[in-house]
Design a protein around this motif. Structure first.
Motif, PDB file in Angstrom:
ATOM      1  N   MET A   1      38.780  44.900  48.091  1.00  0.00           N
ATOM      2  CA  MET A   1      40.022  45.246  47.394  1.00  0.00           C
ATOM      3  C   MET A   1      40.838  43.959  47.278  1.00  0.00           C
ATOM      4  N   GLY A   2      41.596  43.815  46.194  1.00  0.00           N
ATOM      5  CA  GLY A   2      42.483  42.662  46.075  1.00  0.00           C
ATOM      6  C   GLY A   2      43.802  42.917  46.798  1.00  0.00           C
ATOM      7  N   MET A   3      44.601  41.877  46.980  1.00  0.00           N
ATOM      8  CA  MET A   3      45.904  42.067  47.634  1.00  0.00           C
ATOM      9  C   MET A   3      46.778  43.015  46.817  1.00  0.00           C
ATOM     10  N   GLY A   4      46.598  43.018  45.489  1.00  0.00           N
ATOM     11  CA  GLY A   4      47.369  43.939  44.653  1.00  0.00           C
ATOM     12  C   GLY A   4      46.977  45.388  44.911  1.00  0.00           C
ATOM     13  N   THR A   5      45.676  45.632  45.082  1.00  0.00           N
ATOM     14  CA  THR A   5      45.194  46.982  45.404  1.00  0.00           C
ATOM     15  C   THR A   5      45.828  47.442  46.716  1.00  0.00           C
ATOM     16  N   ILE A   6      45.811  46.537  47.693  1.00  0.00           N
ATOM     17  CA  ILE A   6      46.307  46.864  49.038  1.00  0.00           C
ATOM     18  C   ILE A   6      47.823  47.102  49.013  1.00  0.00           C
ATOM     19  N   LEU A   7      48.534  46.244  48.291  1.00  0.00           N
ATOM     20  CA  LEU A   7      50.008  46.356  48.277  1.00  0.00           C
ATOM     21  C   LEU A   7      50.486  47.573  47.491  1.00  0.00           C
ATOM     22  N   LYS A   8      49.597  48.192  46.701  1.00  0.00           N
ATOM     23  CA  LYS A   8      49.994  49.417  45.994  1.00  0.00           C
ATOM     24  C   LYS A   8      49.968  50.654  46.905  1.00  0.00           C
ATOM     25  N   ALA A   9      49.349  50.522  48.085  1.00  0.00           N
ATOM     26  CA  ALA A   9      49.329  51.660  49.016  1.00  0.00           C
ATOM     27  C   ALA A   9      50.766  52.034  49.378  1.00  0.00           C
ATOM     28  N   ARG A  10      51.000  53.334  49.578  1.00  0.00           N
ATOM     29  CA  ARG A  10      52.381  53.769  49.870  1.00  0.00           C
ATOM     30  C   ARG A  10      52.846  53.297  51.243  1.00  0.00           C
TER      31      ARG A  10
END
Ligand code: GLP
Length: 243
Positions: free
Chosen positions: A183-192
């Motif tokens: 997962m990219g950092m963007g994928t991870i940072l979209k987590a609630r």
């Protein structure tokens, strides 16, 4: 970032499992992002125990793993798919098909990464992303670099990461694959919400830099400063350089 300071790795695991249990109690259809590595093993043990005691139900849950090695699959015990089977999927009532791990044997890794993003979106996004921390500051397999990819992608592993994973490959770094999908950092940072689990003094300097230093692609974990709901659950050793 909230810091929850625990006495030892077992307390870190207990608190992390409690966070998962509380979420699944309130939200039985929650979508979880899950890590591998040595750090979360005690949490998975705790989740398995609580499931056996009838306290946690995974029947409606969906999970998405952070990363996977390229070139190996379930039948290789070093794969993260095999890890998940061993420590969680094989011990709880998560239906087959609801535990999503990137397919390291996919014919086209880029297509696999794009499909993974689509599956996370179709599930409604990640409610809770649980993370470990690489000693070099990596998150998933987002390695320190001049630039980072935002979404799920293929990455060449740094030697430091291959060494820290050798324990899952008979201690032989040459057996550790050279590439992974993450997962990219963007994928991870979209987590609630995000839970970051860290134990041990070998990560203390990285923890301090991640919390107080500049946000930099050379320390991917520093991007967690941008997320509004991160809880760092760590032991005293990992917290020993926080001022
Ligand atoms: C691995 C994984 C990461 C994990 C990290 C820390 O390389 N790709 O997702 O968080 O290393 O591992 P450990 O907990 O064994 O220190």
């Amino acid at each position: 970032m909230i810091i929850s300071l625990c006495d030892d790795p077992q307390d870190v695991a207990d608190l992390a499992a409690q966070r998962v249990a509380d979420l699944l109690h309130d939200q039985p259809r929650a979508v979880l992002g899950l890590p591998t590595g040595r750090t979360p093993i005690l949490m998975y043990d705790e989740l398995a125990e609580r499931h056996a005691a009838g306290e946690i139900d995974f029947s409606q849950v969906q999970t998405f793993n952070l990363d996977e090695f390229v070139g190996i699959g379930l039948d290789h015990e070093g794969s993260y798919r095999a890890y998940m089977q061993r420590y969680l999927f094989g011990r709880v009532n998560l239906p087959t098909g609801q535990g999503h791990v990137l397919d390291g044997l996919a014919a086209d890794a880029d297509v696999e990464c794009a499909r993974f993003e689509e599956r996370i979106a179709a599930a409604g996004g990640l409610d809770l992303q649980i993370l470990g921390l690489g000693a070099n500051g990596h998150i998933g397999f987002n390695e320190p670099a001049d630039g980072l990819m935002a979404r799920t992608h293929t990455v060449a592993l740094l030697d430091a990461s291959r060494h820290s994973n050798a324990g899952f490959f008979n201690g032989d770094v040459d057996q550790v694959p050279t590439h992974a999908m993450t997962m990219g950092m963007g994928t991870i940072l979209k987590a609630r919400r995000i839970l970051l689990l860290v134990t041990g003094d070998e990560k203390a300097a990285t923890v301090a830099a991640m919390l107080r230093g500049p946000i930099t692609t050379h320390l991917p974990a520093s991007f967690l400063q941008l997320h509004p709901e991160v809880e760092l659950i760590c032991d005293g050793a990992a917290a020993s350089q926080i001022r």
